[in-house]
Design an enzyme around this catalytic site. Structure first.
Site, PDB file in Angstrom:
ATOM      1  CG  HIS A  36      -2.137  -1.066  -9.419  1.00  0.00           C
ATOM      2  ND1 HIS A  36      -1.784   0.216  -9.793  1.00  0.00           N
ATOM      3  CD2 HIS A  36      -3.166  -0.926  -8.547  1.00  0.00           C
ATOM      4  CE1 HIS A  36      -2.558   1.084  -9.162  1.00  0.00           C
ATOM      5  NE2 HIS A  36      -3.414   0.417  -8.393  1.00  0.00           N
ATOM      6  CG  HIS A 120     -10.962  -0.661 -11.384  1.00  0.00           C
ATOM      7  ND1 HIS A 120     -11.426  -0.884 -10.103  1.00  0.00           N
ATOM      8  CD2 HIS A 120     -10.101   0.380 -11.299  1.00  0.00           C
ATOM      9  CE1 HIS A 120     -10.876   0.000  -9.289  1.00  0.00           C
ATOM     10  NE2 HIS A 120     -10.062   0.769  -9.992  1.00  0.00           N
TER      11      HIS A 120
HETATM   12  O1  3AM Z   1      -6.564   0.991  -8.375  1.00  0.00           O
HETATM   13  P1  3AM Z   1      -7.131   2.352  -8.427  1.00  0.00           P
HETATM   14  O2  3AM Z   1      -6.408   3.239  -9.399  1.00  0.00           O
HETATM   15  O3  3AM Z   1      -8.612   2.403  -8.602  1.00  0.00           O
HETATM   16  O4  3AM Z   1      -6.941   5.589  -6.391  1.00  0.00           O
HETATM   17  C1  3AM Z   1      -5.986   4.768  -5.732  1.00  0.00           C
HETATM   18  C2  3AM Z   1      -5.691   3.507  -6.511  1.00  0.00           C
HETATM   19  O5  3AM Z   1      -6.910   2.991  -6.977  1.00  0.00           O
HETATM   20  C3  3AM Z   1      -6.594   4.190  -4.478  1.00  0.00           C
HETATM   21  O6  3AM Z   1      -5.763   3.091  -4.176  1.00  0.00           O
HETATM   22  C4  3AM Z   1      -5.222   2.582  -5.384  1.00  0.00           C
HETATM   23  C5  3AM Z   1      -3.724   2.468  -5.248  1.00  0.00           C
HETATM   24  O7  3AM Z   1      -3.166   3.724  -4.953  1.00  0.00           O
HETATM   25  N1  3AM Z   1      -6.639   5.135  -3.369  1.00  0.00           N
HETATM   26  C6  3AM Z   1      -5.804   6.150  -3.120  1.00  0.00           C
HETATM   27  N2  3AM Z   1      -6.192   6.805  -2.007  1.00  0.00           N
HETATM   28  C7  3AM Z   1      -7.308   6.187  -1.553  1.00  0.00           C
HETATM   29  C8  3AM Z   1      -8.171   6.389  -0.440  1.00  0.00           C
HETATM   30  N3  3AM Z   1      -7.972   7.361   0.437  1.00  0.00           N
HETATM   31  C9  3AM Z   1      -7.608   5.118  -2.432  1.00  0.00           C
HETATM   32  N4  3AM Z   1      -8.647   4.303  -2.257  1.00  0.00           N
HETATM   33  C10 3AM Z   1      -9.432   4.537  -1.179  1.00  0.00           C
HETATM   34  N5  3AM Z   1      -9.209   5.537  -0.295  1.00  0.00           N
END
Ligand code: 3AM
Length: 177
Positions: A36, A120
């Site tokens: 995603h 990304h």
């Molecule tokens: O889309 P990406 O993979 O970069 O890493 C988690 C994922 O990012 C991020 O939210 C997206 C969907 O789960 N994520 C998880 N915990 C987080 C947090 N505490 C976070 N982003 C910011 N703060």
């Protein structure tokens, strides 16, 4: 529930990214269903807050647009490489949509996101992968480009922490005109 707003990837883009997985010892690849593009991480929200979030997101008006993949890269945390991602070709409509979502969520009381938006798709967690292997992989895939795909909606997802991988569930789709 733990929430985030994202683009659910159209199948051709998902398939293209799925074909990139493999040949990197120690990488924990994102399962195809979990790929995603995060627009806004929200975090824990109770029922009442989730309804407010849904209401705020429903009021966003925007047009559909097209997106293409562009390049690959690495994120680091505390100086250590942690994730491998596919980039997205610069897109004003995407930036505008993300800005509208951010504004709508801050207006209902969520703390502003301080990190600059870097569109990304996370491909793998790579904290245990050797740096030379990562550099070789990035070099081999840095010219990644894809056909443009149509984005017709954005989605509010819930995320359940699983044993190995989180399970993402699309709660509500918001259509773009
Ligand atoms: O889309 P990406 O993979 O970069 O890493 C988690 C994922 O990012 C991020 O939210 C997206 C969907 O789960 N994520 C998880 N915990 C987080 C947090 N505490 C976070 N982003 C910011 N703060």
């Amino acid at each position: 529930m733990r929430l985030f707003v994202a683009l659910d990837l159209p199948d051709p883009m998902r398939e293209r990214l799925t074909r990139l997985a493999g040949s990197l010892a120690g990488a924990r690849w994102t399962p195809p269903a979990n790929l995603h593009l995060t627009l806004r991480f929200i975090g824990e929200a109770d029922r009442v807050m989730a309804e407010e979030i849904d209401h705020a997101l429903s009021a966003i008006r925007g047009r559909g647009f097209k997106l293409a993949l562009c390049g690959t890269g690495l994120f680091t945390r505390s100086g250590k490489t942690c994730s491998l991602w596919a980039g997205i070709e610069a897109s004003e409509p995407l930036e505008r949509l993300q800005g509208k979502i951010e504004t709508a969520l801050v207006r209902i009381g969520l703390p502003p996101e301080r990190k600059r938006f870097k569109p990304h798709v996370t491909l793998a967690r790579v904290d245990t992968v050797a740096e030379p292997a990562l550099a070789t992989w990035i070099q081999a895939h840095n010219l990644l480009r894809s056909e443009s795909v149509a984005i017709t909606h954005f989605t509010l997802f819930s995320s359940l922490r699983g044993k190995e991988q989180a399970v993402y569930h699309p709660e509500v789709d918001y259509e773009l005109g």
